[in-house]
Design a protein around this motif. Structure first.
Motif, PDB file in Angstrom:
ATOM      1  N   ASN A 132      56.722 -15.710 -12.940  1.00 29.88           N
ATOM      2  CA  ASN A 132      55.344 -16.175 -12.728  1.00 29.88           C
ATOM      3  C   ASN A 132      55.008 -17.460 -13.486  1.00 29.88           C
ATOM      4  O   ASN A 132      53.922 -18.010 -13.276  1.00 29.88           O
ATOM      5  CB  ASN A 132      54.317 -15.094 -13.087  1.00 29.88           C
ATOM      6  N   ASN A 169      52.372 -23.461 -17.283  1.00 24.10           N
ATOM      7  CA  ASN A 169      51.375 -22.399 -17.111  1.00 24.10           C
ATOM      8  C   ASN A 169      52.118 -21.073 -17.209  1.00 24.10           C
ATOM      9  O   ASN A 169      52.875 -20.696 -16.321  1.00 24.10           O
ATOM     10  CB  ASN A 169      50.675 -22.528 -15.756  1.00 24.10           C
ATOM     11  N   ARG A 217      50.737 -17.992 -17.533  1.00 24.63           N
ATOM     12  CA  ARG A 217      50.012 -16.884 -16.899  1.00 24.63           C
ATOM     13  C   ARG A 217      50.143 -15.580 -17.692  1.00 24.63           C
ATOM     14  O   ARG A 217      50.497 -14.526 -17.156  1.00 24.63           O
ATOM     15  CB  ARG A 217      50.489 -16.702 -15.459  1.00 24.63           C
ATOM     16  N   ASP A 230      47.262 -17.656 -10.199  1.00 20.50           N
ATOM     17  CA  ASP A 230      46.177 -18.016 -11.116  1.00 20.50           C
ATOM     18  C   ASP A 230      44.989 -17.065 -10.953  1.00 20.50           C
ATOM     19  O   ASP A 230      44.363 -16.659 -11.939  1.00 20.50           O
ATOM     20  CB  ASP A 230      45.720 -19.453 -10.864  1.00 20.50           C
ATOM     21  N   CYS A 283      45.535 -13.647 -12.709  1.00 18.80           N
ATOM     22  CA  CYS A 283      45.477 -13.571 -14.173  1.00 18.80           C
ATOM     23  C   CYS A 283      44.211 -14.212 -14.731  1.00 18.80           C
ATOM     24  O   CYS A 283      44.041 -14.304 -15.943  1.00 18.80           O
ATOM     25  CB  CYS A 283      46.712 -14.223 -14.799  1.00 18.80           C
TER      26      CYS A 283
END
Length: 233
Positions: free
Chosen positions: A55, A80, A82, A124, A127
């Protein structure tokens, strides 16, 4: 492209062991799915430790080999992570299903940029807040309708009869509420309508896409069962 150093942004789709110290990592990049050999990934002093996980969106630098061969990962920097997905097993399961769909269906070439954006936005959303039943079902529907649109298979909705076309001459009748939900899934609040819409989309997937229905059924059962979430949460 073979022999070049490629710098791109990739979403980590899958990680597989390769020998005792290395990994094979599959990424979804804006130019298509890419598999990289990460040599020495799990050695104690590896520069790749903690730099990628499922992820994650990462900036990756790899040495490109011929198409169909494993590329050699040179550098990886997380953009990112997450981390919010780690707090909810149901959201994590749904994220895994989304990654599997993109890994199987996303094309190679510039058209994949839309698949990359779809998966990035879906992860996105998962989360970005505490996800209950309705939120997860809406996320599932929005993602799957996005997959169908990018695959050129958007359901042909018939507003009056409340049905959408399957392959050939067949159609699946649905209630007016489900038809409305399929047009605007993110606006629906009724959980039963969301579940019925998800089941209808599942029938459409069976007719039109090569996917794993048993995995989808398991994920749908998990995210739509509040009691299961309470017992395991």
């Amino acid at each position: 492209m073979a022999g070049e150093i490629v710098k791109t942004e990739g979403i980590c789709l899958a990680i597989h062991p390769w020998s005792t110290t290395s990994h094979i990592v599959r990424w979804l990049t804006p130019d298509g799915p890419v598999s990289c050999h990460v040599k020495g990934a799990v050695r104690p002093k590896s520069a790749f430790l903690g730099q990628y996980d499922l992820n994650y969106t990462c900036e990756v630098l790899y040495y490109a080999r011929a198409r169909g061969e494993l590329h050699a990962l040179r550098e990886c920097t997380p953009l990112n992570m997450r981390e919010g997905l780690r707090d909810d097993f149901r959201a994590l399961a749904l994220a895994g299903y989304m990654r599997a769909q993109c890994s199987a269906l996303a094309p190679h070439g510039p058209d994949c940029a839309q698949w990359h954006a779809l998966l990035s936005g879906a992860l996105d959303a998962l989360c970005g807040r505490e996800a209950g039943q309705a939120e997860l079902l809406r996320d599932l529907l929005a993602f799957e309708i996005g997959v169908l649109r990018l695959s050129g298979l958007s359901p042909e909705m018939e507003a009056e009869s409340g049905a959408f076309a399957l392959r050939g001459e067949r159609s699946l009748p649905v209630s007016a509420d489900v038809a409305r939900c399929l047009r605007h899934p993110l606006a629906e609040k009724n959980i039963q309508i969301l579940v019925d819409a998800a089941r209808a989309i599942g029938v459409f997937y069976t007719f039109h896409l090569d996917s794993a229905p048993e995995i989808r059924r398991s994920v749908l059962r998990m995210i739509s069962n509040n009691e299961e979430g309470k017992q395991n949460g």
